[in-house]
Design an enzyme around this catalytic site. Structure first.
Site, PDB file in Angstrom:
ATOM      1  CD  GLU A   1      52.525  35.391  67.523  1.00 26.81           C
ATOM      2  OE1 GLU A   1      52.391  36.254  66.142  1.00 26.81           O
ATOM      3  OE2 GLU A   1      53.060  35.968  68.124  1.00 26.81           O
TER       4      GLU A   1
ATOM      5  CG  ASP B   1      48.822  42.126  71.079  1.00 26.85           C
ATOM      6  OD1 ASP B   1      49.938  41.028  71.188  1.00 26.85           O
ATOM      7  OD2 ASP B   1      48.537  42.313  69.808  1.00 26.85           O
TER       8      ASP B   1
ATOM      9  CG  ASP C   1      53.944  39.940  70.313  1.00 27.41           C
ATOM     10  OD1 ASP C   1      53.331  39.790  69.099  1.00 27.41           O
ATOM     11  OD2 ASP C   1      55.101  40.075  69.751  1.00 27.41           O
TER      12      ASP C   1
ATOM     13  CG  HIS D   1      48.851  41.571  63.138  1.00 23.15           C
ATOM     14  ND1 HIS D   1      48.042  40.454  63.902  1.00 23.15           N
ATOM     15  CD2 HIS D   1      50.167  41.816  63.588  1.00 23.15           C
ATOM     16  CE1 HIS D   1      48.778  40.267  64.404  1.00 23.15           C
ATOM     17  NE2 HIS D   1      50.141  40.928  65.110  1.00 23.15           N
ATOM     18  CG  ASP D   2      51.460  38.484  62.389  1.00 28.13           C
ATOM     19  OD1 ASP D   2      52.309  39.853  62.099  1.00 28.13           O
ATOM     20  OD2 ASP D   2      51.531  38.293  63.649  1.00 28.13           O
TER      21      ASP D   2
HETATM   22  O1  ISL Z   1      56.649  36.645  60.425  1.00 27.45           O
HETATM   23  C1  ISL Z   1      56.894  36.295  61.327  1.00 27.45           C
HETATM   24  C2  ISL Z   1      58.095  34.849  61.479  1.00 27.45           C
HETATM   25  O2  ISL Z   1      58.422  35.497  60.054  1.00 27.45           O
HETATM   26  C3  ISL Z   1      55.672  35.914  61.469  1.00 27.45           C
HETATM   27  O3  ISL Z   1      55.949  34.546  62.531  1.00 27.45           O
HETATM   28  C4  ISL Z   1      55.959  36.520  63.408  1.00 27.45           C
HETATM   29  O4  ISL Z   1      56.450  37.132  63.024  1.00 27.45           O
HETATM   30  C5  ISL Z   1      55.606  36.084  64.779  1.00 27.45           C
HETATM   31  O5  ISL Z   1      54.189  35.394  64.078  1.00 27.45           O
HETATM   32  C6  ISL Z   1      55.531  36.511  65.671  1.00 27.45           C
HETATM   33  O6  ISL Z   1      54.266  37.767  65.117  1.00 27.45           O
HETATM   34  C7  ISL Z   1      54.503  38.961  66.012  1.00 27.45           C
HETATM   35  O7  ISL Z   1      54.792  39.228  66.600  1.00 27.45           O
HETATM   36  C8  ISL Z   1      56.266  40.245  66.129  1.00 27.45           C
HETATM   37  C9  ISL Z   1      55.527  41.128  65.203  1.00 27.45           C
HETATM   38  O8  ISL Z   1      55.740  41.497  64.057  1.00 27.45           O
HETATM   39  C10 ISL Z   1      53.906  40.654  64.401  1.00 27.45           C
HETATM   40  O9  ISL Z   1      52.891  41.538  64.181  1.00 27.45           O
HETATM   41  C11 ISL Z   1      53.070  40.052  65.883  1.00 27.45           C
HETATM   42  O10 ISL Z   1      51.849  39.159  65.706  1.00 27.45           O
HETATM   43  C12 ISL Z   1      56.848  40.825  66.848  1.00 27.45           C
HETATM   44  O11 ISL Z   1      56.053  41.868  68.034  1.00 27.45           O
END
Ligand code: ISL
Ligand code: CA
Length: 621
Positions: free
Chosen positions: A333, A179, A275, A404-405
């Site tokens: 992402e 990641d 990310d 995981h989100d």
């Molecule tokens: O929770 C969200 C917005 O309300 C999701 O859209 C999420 O934050 C977004 O997909 C981004 O995710 C990634 O970055 C974040 C982290 O918390 C997540 O776990 C990660 O996958 C910040 O680094």
């Protein structure tokens, strides 16, 4: 120049225009079919303006036009042959390290734990792992807040453990994708500490530290700004208060990031999942966010960074400086990026990203993650048909339901879990036979479902906890908790259910996030012994996909497009054709009349003249 007089059709020709207008209309709850209806194309934008003025306000249209006039990239539409690549042939498995396997009994998953379970992954048949962050971190967002990019977090192990993990994966023929979190760092990263405390530090400009905040809000509730009264400064954080946004317009920052990426690639890592990579370029001067867009999307300011002015430029630079020399793989992402902007990011001829994760399929029209509703898989049918036909002609698609989100897709579709095993298998069948690269999330192969958390004390996620207290200001606490349960990221973050034992066979200690007892009936140990289990089924599915080039590079052709709840398509390559049919609902439906050939896989035991609830079949013609 685009103006209010421009026809919707012309705006649709602009990739950003197409994606933004469709997103807004979907968000407003219109059916996909209507949104993409060509008849609406002849109308001018002012029509939409008049139609929605009261609700939308002119600020939105100004913002939209500004964005479109700034992004004039157009798509080369000529389809191309898919060049073979390992990541197109791979089946990925996402490991969320805190919850995968605990090697030392402290209740937190770790690298030795992962190493101990590699044979399980090998048996399952996956051949690439995406590992969520394991870098040194204070853990405010479970590792997505990095303090030191070149150090392993002590709770996960050591760099030596990491080297062993990489070698053991490679020895088993599996790749490792790490990641890469470079939109922000932890506020404890030495760059930020120096930036904050030393006005002359070269790191001051690595972040957004300024005299006044703007009106942007954070994804994790409240303002996106921290106040530092001692320094008389404000610092920007789109995520938690400890995740400070990096200023990509600073060339020194970009050079440092590329060097760090090369450092990992030199170690032998095979690529990265990037990310929130579409957020890295922020509009010059950080202008105020439009209040309407803020209300509609839930986050104020998002139009100024989700597809920023220099995004493409920075991605190309990163590709050239860091990824290309190692032929490393990249998957972005990209929350909020729709199909056409996505094509700009992933068309191989543009040299930006290999693949991306779009999230447009995770909620149905008019719904957001924290809404309480049942997901209608017919929406997925419309989504995937559209993407396969209009995205996969130039780009390679990622295929996933869980990460995981997000809560588990299985639970979003079927709240009562009446069809748990059948539906788990159905989702796997679709994922393994569509065109693109499947990404499984840990536990999906067991049919793990959402958790019955009892109250807010059961949850650990910073997003859930902040949002809960925010909601409590507007509604009774029970209702606030129900909403949190609908969307909490913790559903996916509970320990992998290895055995029925207390601690799920995940830990001998107290798990950092508890299970709800589901491990007694759903666990890997039992499923290993049961030939009808979800796990056994995933194993067969993955094997089928890996040994059948038609499921990887084969053409895809959808049939019965208008038939509600029936998803059906052929995959063919070099004279070999497969036909996949799926009932996306609980009601029985007649078998489509054009079925031929021999049935090679189904999620029901014996053949029957109708498609039963969530039944799927794959035929070889
Ligand atoms: O929770 C969200 C917005 O309300 C999701 O859209 C999420 O934050 C977004 O997909 C981004 O995710 C990634 O970055 C974040 C982290 O918390 C997540 O776990 C990660 O996958 C910040 O680094
Ligand atoms: Ca541990």
């Amino acid at each position: 120049m685009y103006t209010l007089k421009s026809k919707l059709r012309d705006l649709y020709d602009n990739p950003a225009g197409y994606d933004i207008i469709s997103k807004i209309l979907l968000q407003a709850g219109l059916p996909r079919k209507l949104v993409f209806n060509p008849l609406t194309g002849a109308l001018p934008l002012s029509f939409l303006y008049r139609l929605t003025e009261k609700k939308i306000g002119s600020g939105f249209f100004d913002t939209l036009l500004a964005l479109l006039n700034q992004s004039r990239d157009s798509l080369g539409n000529a389809p191309h042959e898919d060049a073979p690549a390992w990541w197109k042939e791979a089946v990925f498995y996402q490991i969320y390290p805190r919850s995968f396997m605990d090697g030392n009994g402290d209740g937190i998953g770790d690298l030795p734990g992962i190493i101990a379970r590699l044979d399980y992954l090998k048996d399952l048949g996956v051949n690439a792992v995406w590992l969520s962050p394991i870098y040194d971190s204070p853990g405010d967002d479970n590792g997505y807040d990095i303090r030191d990019y070149r150090k392993i977090d002590a709770q996960f192990g050591t760099m030596e453990d990491f080297d062993i993990l990489l070698k053991e994966l490679h020895d088993r023929g599996m790749r490792l994708v790490m990641d890469l979190v470079v939109n922000h760092t932890s506020d404890e990263h030495h760059w930020f500490q120096e930036a904050l405390h030393d006005p002359d530090s070269k790191y001051r400009d690595y972040y957004f530290l300024q005299k006044k905040p703007n009106n942007w809000t954070s994804f994790f509730s409240g303002s996106a700004w921290n106040s530092y009264p001692e320094q008389d400064l404000w610092g920007l954080h789109l995520f938690s208060r400890k995740q400070m946004d990096l200023n990509w317009d600073n060339p020194g920052l970009r050079a440092d990031i590329y060097e760090m990426i090369r450092w990992w690639l030199e170690k032998g890592v095979d690529g990265f999942r990037l990310d929130v990579i579409n957020y890295i370029s922020k509009a010059q001067g950080l202008p105020e966010g439009d209040p309407f867009v803020g209300t509609l999307m839930g986050f104020t300011g998002i139009e100024h960074y989700f597809y920023g002015p220099k995004l493409h430029q920075y991605l190309r630079e990163m590709q050239k400086e860091a990824f290309a020399p190692f032929e490393a793989f990249s998957v972005g992402e990209t929350p909020g990026i729709g199909m056409k902007m996505g094509k700009l990011l992933t068309d191989p001829r543009r040299g930006e990203l290999d693949m991306m994760f779009s999230f447009d399929h995770l909620e149905t029209s008019g719904h957001a993650r924290f809404d309480i509703y049942e997901y209608d898989l017919n929406y997925y049918k419309e989504y995937i048909t559209d993407w396969m036909e209009h995205y996969a002609d130039t780009s390679w698609m990622s295929l996933f339901y869980d990460n995981h989100d997000n809560p588990r897709m299985l639970s979003k579709v079927d709240h009562t879990h009446q069809y748990r095993q059948t539906l788990a298998k159905l989702l796997g069948m679709i994922q393994m036979t569509l065109k693109g690269t499947p990404f499984l999330f840990q536990g999906q192969e067991l049919g793990m479902v959402n958790k019955q958390f009892k109250n807010i004390e059961d949850l650990r996620d910073v997003e859930s906890i902040n949002k809960y207290w925010e909601l409590c200001l507007e509604m009774p606490t029970e209702e606030a908790f129900r909403r949190i349960l609908a969307g909490s990221r913790d559903h996916a973050r509970t320990p992998v259910q290895w055995t029925a034992a207390e601690g799920c066979g995940f830990t001998k200690g107290q798990p950092w996030l508890g299970s709800d007892g589901d491990e007694v009936t759903c666990n890997a140990e039992e499923q290993q012994k049961d030939p009808d289990s979800v796990l056994a089924f995933y194993r067969s599915l993955i094997a089928l996909r890996k040994e059948t080039p038609a499921f990887i590079y084969g053409d895809i052709h959808f049939t019965h497009k208008k038939k509600e709840k029936l998803l059906s398509y052929t995959r063919s390559l070099n004279g070999e054709t497969f036909y996949a049919v799926f009932n996306l609902g609980a009601a029985k439906m007649p078998l489509p009349g054009d079925i031929k050939g021999e049935s090679i896989l189904s999620n029901y035991p014996e053949n029957y003249l109708k498609l039963r609830a969530y039944e799927g079949r794959i035929y070889r013609l």
